[in-house]
Design an enzyme around this catalytic site. Structure first.
Site, PDB file in Angstrom:
ATOM      1  N   LYS A  74       1.002  -1.127  -0.025  1.00 24.95           N
ATOM      2  CA  LYS A  74      -0.038  -0.118   0.009  1.00 24.95           C
ATOM      3  C   LYS A  74       0.895   1.106  -0.038  1.00 24.95           C
ATOM      4  O   LYS A  74       1.979   1.326   0.692  1.00 24.95           O
ATOM      5  CB  LYS A  74      -0.702  -0.100   1.385  1.00 24.95           C
ATOM      6  CG  LYS A  74      -1.937   1.041   1.289  1.00 24.95           C
ATOM      7  CD  LYS A  74      -2.775   0.991   2.635  1.00 24.95           C
ATOM      8  CE  LYS A  74      -3.853   1.962   2.799  1.00 24.95           C
ATOM      9  NZ  LYS A  74      -4.617   1.658   4.071  1.00 24.95           N
ATOM     10  N   SER A 149      -9.457   0.874   3.089  1.00 29.97           N
ATOM     11  CA  SER A 149      -8.801   1.900   2.129  1.00 29.97           C
ATOM     12  C   SER A 149      -7.654   1.016   1.282  1.00 29.97           C
ATOM     13  O   SER A 149      -7.032   1.559   0.126  1.00 29.97           O
ATOM     14  CB  SER A 149      -8.077   3.057   3.116  1.00 29.97           C
ATOM     15  OG  SER A 149      -7.343   2.375   4.060  1.00 29.97           O
ATOM     16  N   SER A 173      -9.552  -1.391   7.222  1.00 26.77           N
ATOM     17  CA  SER A 173      -9.133  -1.288   5.958  1.00 26.77           C
ATOM     18  C   SER A 173      -8.265  -2.345   5.086  1.00 26.77           C
ATOM     19  O   SER A 173      -8.163  -2.060   3.852  1.00 26.77           O
ATOM     20  CB  SER A 173      -8.278   0.033   5.953  1.00 26.77           C
ATOM     21  OG  SER A 173      -8.673   1.404   5.831  1.00 26.77           O
TER      22      SER A 173
END
Lengths: 476, 494
Positions: A74, A149, A173
């Site tokens: 990420k 996310s 997330s």
């Protein structure tokens, strides 16, 4: 559908494949799935060079535990000399001076990072729609969100671009996209994995969290990145167990599993209820005792979470001010304008909304009513969990109330979006670990459903064992 | 407004100033408060940094143990209570010298609280209470005069270990404020935790000042005065601000709560910001750091390792060495100077109150003069205490005159030889032989019969004349004390 890392490693050690071949394949698939907008950067040369280096070690029999495991990160996790955008305009042009501890540990074990993935801006979102670089798409239905996310990292694993990936959890997330994408997502105990090199959203909630296609791979990644770190005062000094050991024969016989009655909410999708009931039936069949438990403060979870997370975020994101790095508004002529314009132009709507909310709840005259109150509620939520674990070994719950929703469906309604964290955020507030695993599909859409096991603090080993059993029983 | 008040001193006397000081002390640690970056001074701007100091995304603070240990020592030295468990908090505000957009500090429940220090106010001991001492990190520096178009930022100082010592409003004059500040400086330097140098910013002071009519219970509206970068400036700024407030009140005005800057050049204070524009710092507990735990063992170890502080040492110098309080005060001003005195006194072969006083005299006159002139620290002074003791002994044994002492001292600065060697070489031998001096006195009296008659006729102020003549005759080598005694006896015998 795809092989486990252990099977891949066998082929690698027997000379049936090479790291260079694996990396080339990963980069090729990343290119083929470009329209999903999962990757923000691909480390073509870097990954190829690493692969060659590790191939030499494979040949000499000195390769690390995760040799040839491809990893996507990420883009809020630092890699030395690489971009670190956090899905935001405000980090335009920034490159990191150092690598996150988790990344350094993966690389020390000879895993190969192949790129950085799309995410909600500063990890604020549950759909990947708040990224400055545009939304990422669900591989099975491009009109749907992959979850967030950590959407990009989820897609990288779901589309088999990489063997595993790292995302980050603050309120769900990783588990939420794992559920939407039909893969495994693990949120470790707070303090289990060093946060050094993870760009902070809400420091008291954040944890780097892995995605994988199977429980065993997730366990391998977690045991590699976990453990104390002198660079993170909140990392735990407890020894790390070998989570991946014995998962093949893991069993739930004799275990007490609690299902929270408060999680039976209005608006829960039938397919999710069905998956939960099916798992309950299988648990009982396997000799586990399933009991109803109460987490009485569940209804305060989301408000509590949003006060604490935004308060911390308002402070954590103050450093993005245009003074030292990243985006500085070209229109600014004074120091005040540098701050106001750089931040107004550099941050997106959702981030600004949360900074304002967090600034408000910490401000003089409101602190007691919001921030202090939320801390007290957090203690009650924590106590709910610990009292539950006085009676049960694990908690079973849906990961999300519904399968993946449509792009734009909740974008205009922050509260509806926030509620998609309803089953996950309490885990972060309490600091306990949880694992989301695939538990079937919606009959009409074919979209995956996720369930989660929640464990007591540092109960990762038992949590992985139960999830490995569930994975096996659902395949059979 | 000028420095000297236009208000009559009788009116000034009807007001009582109420002052509290906030003193920041930069600690002498090699690493920063929350990172391992170095803290040495003076290198190229922005080199004493690392990703943590620069506030780069993803970095986290970790606590320097020395920050906690030094603060505990300061707390114990100022009679504070030490919290076994305290927390760091974030103080949020935007400023270009603050890389993270917040300063890690302590807010609720600081590590040290409720202590006191004593000041000596013209012989009267007064206690100033300390509200709290807390730990925090320093900011960087803004440089406005190097680039015409831009302000430059140097983050070398950013993140350095800092403590803030907050007094109660127990201070009632600029003089008391000065003495309090000197006392804080003395304590931090005795502890060796801070250089105490205000000009270099190692010690910084802000003052909260208000005035009220004597006898009034309610405090007046206060102002905060900043930017006083020397001990004298603190005294001057407070004096000025007290007068400004009284003038304002006397002319029917009101004091406005605000922050004011001291301007050393014009010797005035001016408005920096008003209460309305004051920051809301949005303090909240620092989630990246665990609570700071001070165990009983840590506390006991710190207590045991505390050095004797200036105020106790001064008392001991009076009792143990029989020094006047003034001498004891000067000699204990710094720990090194006190150590120097004690080493010299200890090196004396023959110990007596008289000789201790002689050591003190030479240090206070000669040694301190040289140190001031050459801007040198006592630790680097070339005449080590043992050599100084030799000089004192030479003088005490009447072998040399006090004028010779100055000469030998000067020569000792130039070489590392002993006082005895230099004295012998220069022929500085004082003659204390009674017969020799009596002969000289007789010669002088015989040669000055007229003056002798006058003296005996009542002009006793001629005594000095005879001393001078005798010293001239002996070319200064006669022991003046003996010359006096023998002359007195001869003159008065008839």
């Amino acid at each position: 559908m795809t092989e486990t890392y252990n099977d891949l490693r066998k082929r690698l050690d027997q000379g049936e494949t090479t790291c260079s071949h694996i990396v080339a394949g990963a980069l090729e698939r990343a290119g083929a799935t470009k329209d999903l907008n999962a990757f923000l950067a691909l480390f073509n040369e870097r990954a190829a060079a690493r692969a060659e280096e590790i191939d030499r070690r494979v040949q000499s029999g000195t390769a690390g535990r995760l040799a040839g495991m491809t990893i996507a990160l990420k883009d809020n996790i630092a890699v030395r000399d690489e971009q670190l955008t956090c899905g935001s305009r405000i980090l335009t042009g920034f490159t990191s001076l150092y690598s996150a501890t988790a990344v350094a540990r993966l690389e020390a074990a000879d895993a190969i990072v192949i790129g950085k993935t799309n995410m909600d801006e500063f990890a604020m979102g549950s759909s990947n729609e708040s990224s400055y670089f545009g939304p990422a798409h669900h591989p099975m239905d491009r009109e749907r969100v992959p979850g967030g996310s950590s959407g990009g990292s989820g897609i990288a694993v779901a589309t088999a671009v990489t063997q595993a990936s790292l995302g980050s959890e603050t309120g769900g997330s990783v588990r939420q996209p794992a559920a939407f994408l039909g893969i495994v997502g693990v949120k470790p105990t707070y303090g289990r994995v060093s946060r050094y090199g993870l760009v902070a959203f809400a420091s008291s909630l954040d944890q780097i969290s892995p995605f994988a296609r199977c429980v065993a791979d997730a366990a391998l990644v977690l045991e590699t990145i976990a453990g104390s770190d002198p660079n993170d005062a909140t990392s735990s000094t407890r020894p790390v167990q070998n989570y991946a050991d014995g998962l093949d024969t893991a069993d739930v016989h004799g275990k007490r599993i609690g299902i929270p009655s408060e999680y039976n909410i209005d608006g829960m999708h039938d397919s999710v209820v069905g998956a939960l009931n099916e798992m309950r039936r299988r648990l009982v069949e396997a000799g586990a005792e399933v009991v109803e438990i109460s987490l009485p403060h569940t209804k305060y979870t989301i408000p509590c979470y949003y006060v604490i997370a935004t308060a911390e975020a308002s402070s954590n994101l103050a450093r993005f001010d245009g003074a030292r790095y990243g985006y500085r508004s070209p229109n600014a002529t004074t120091v005040e304008e540098m701050y106001e314009m750089s931040r107004s132009e550099g941050f997106g709507e959702e981030v600004k909304r949360r900074i304002m909310l967090g600034t408000f709840v910490l401000s003089s005259g409101y602190y007691d009513a919001y921030y202090r109150k939320a801390q007290q509620v957090r203690r009650l939520i924590h106590d709910d969990m610990t009292s539950a674990f006085a009676n049960v070994d694990l908690i079973l719950a849906p990961t999300t109330p519904t399968p993946a929703f449509k792009l734009g469906e909740k974008a205009g309604d922050p509260i509806a979006m926030y509620l998609s964290d309803i089953f996950t955020a309490a885990t972060n507030l309490a600091g306990v670990p949880a694992i989301s695993f695939p538990a079937g599909c919606d009959a009409t859409t074919g979209l995956p459903i996720g369930l989660q096991f929640i464990a007591p603090h540092f109960g990762e080993a038992e949590m992985f064992a139960a999830a490995a059993w569930a994975e096996r029983t659902l395949k059979a | 407004m000028s420095e000297t008040s236009i208000i009559d001193s009788a009116i000034l006397e009807t007001y009582e100033p109420v002052i509290g000081l906030e003193v920041h002390a930069q600690l002498l640690t090699q690493a920063k408060a929350f990172s391992r970056a170095a803290t040495e001074f003076g290198p190229t701007p922005n080199t004493n940094t690392d990703p943590v100091v620069l506030g780069h995304p993803g970095t986290l603070p970790t606590v320097n143990r020395l920050l906690v240990e030094h603060t505990v020592r300061m707390g114990l030295a100022t009679n504070c209570r030490i919290r076994p468990r305290s927390r760091f908090s974030r103080k949020n505000y935007f400023y270009p010298d603050l890389p993270k957009g917040y300063q890690i500090s302590q807010y609720d429940d600081p590590i040290c609280h409720d202590g006191w220090v004593e000041i000596d106010l013209d012989g009267e001991v007064k206690r100033i209470r300390i509200n709290r001492i807390h730990m925090e990190e320093d900011t960087g520096k803004m440089i406005h005069d190097l680039d015409i178009d831009n302000t430059l930022v140097d983050l070398n100082r950013a993140g350095a270990c800092l403590i803030e010592i907050v007094s109660e409003p127990d201070i009632h004059s600029s003089r008391e404020a000065y003495l309090y500040l000197m006392q804080i400086k003395s304590i931090v330097t005795y502890l060796g935790i801070c250089s105490g140098n205000m000009e270099e910013g190692a010690l910084r002071c802000d003052a909260n000042i208000s005035v009220r009519k004597r006898g009034a219970e309610k405090f007046g509206t206060r102002t905060e005065v900043k930017n006083m970068n020397s001990f004298r400036n603190v005294e001057r700024a407070i004096e000025h601000e007290i007068a400004r407030q009284i003038e304002l009140l006397e002319s029917g005005g009101q004091v406005v709560q605000q922050t004011r800057m001291w301007d050393a050049a014009s010797r005035t204070t001016r408005t920096m910001r008003s209460k309305e524009s004051a920051h809301d710092y949005r303090y909240f507990p620092e989630p990246d750091l665990l609570a700071v735990i001070v165990t009983d063992e840590m506390m006991q170890a710190a207590q045991a390792a505390l050095p004797e502080l200036a105020i106790a040492r001064r008392r001991r110098f009076v009792e143990e060495y029989g020094l006047p309080a003034y001498d004891a005060g000067v000699l204990t001003e710094t720990r090194d100077l006190g150590d120097y005195f004690e080493a010299a006194a200890g090196a004396l072969k023959q110990k007596s109150t008289e000789r201790f006083k002689l050591v003190s005299n030479i240090i206070m006159t000669e040694v301190l003069r040289v140190l001031t002139e050459s801007k040198m620290e006592i630790a680097a002074f070339e005449i080590r205490p043992e050599r100084l003791a030799g000089l004192v002994e030479l003088f005490a044994s009447d072998a040399i005159s006090s004028k010779n002492v100055k000469d030998i001292f000067g020569a000792m600065l130039e070489s590392d030889r002993s006082a005895e060697e230099i004295s012998a070489e220069k022929g500085f031998v004082q003659i204390s032989d009674n017969g020799f001096i009596e002969d000289a006195v007789q010669q002088v009296l015989a040669a000055n019969a007229r003056q002798l008659d006058a003296y005996r006729g009542g002009k006793t102020n001629l005594f000095g004349f005879f001393v001078g003549e005798t010293m001239k005759l002996t070319r200064g080598k006669a022991n003046p004390k003996l010359v006096n005694e023998i002359l007195r006896a001869k003159l008065d015998e008839a």
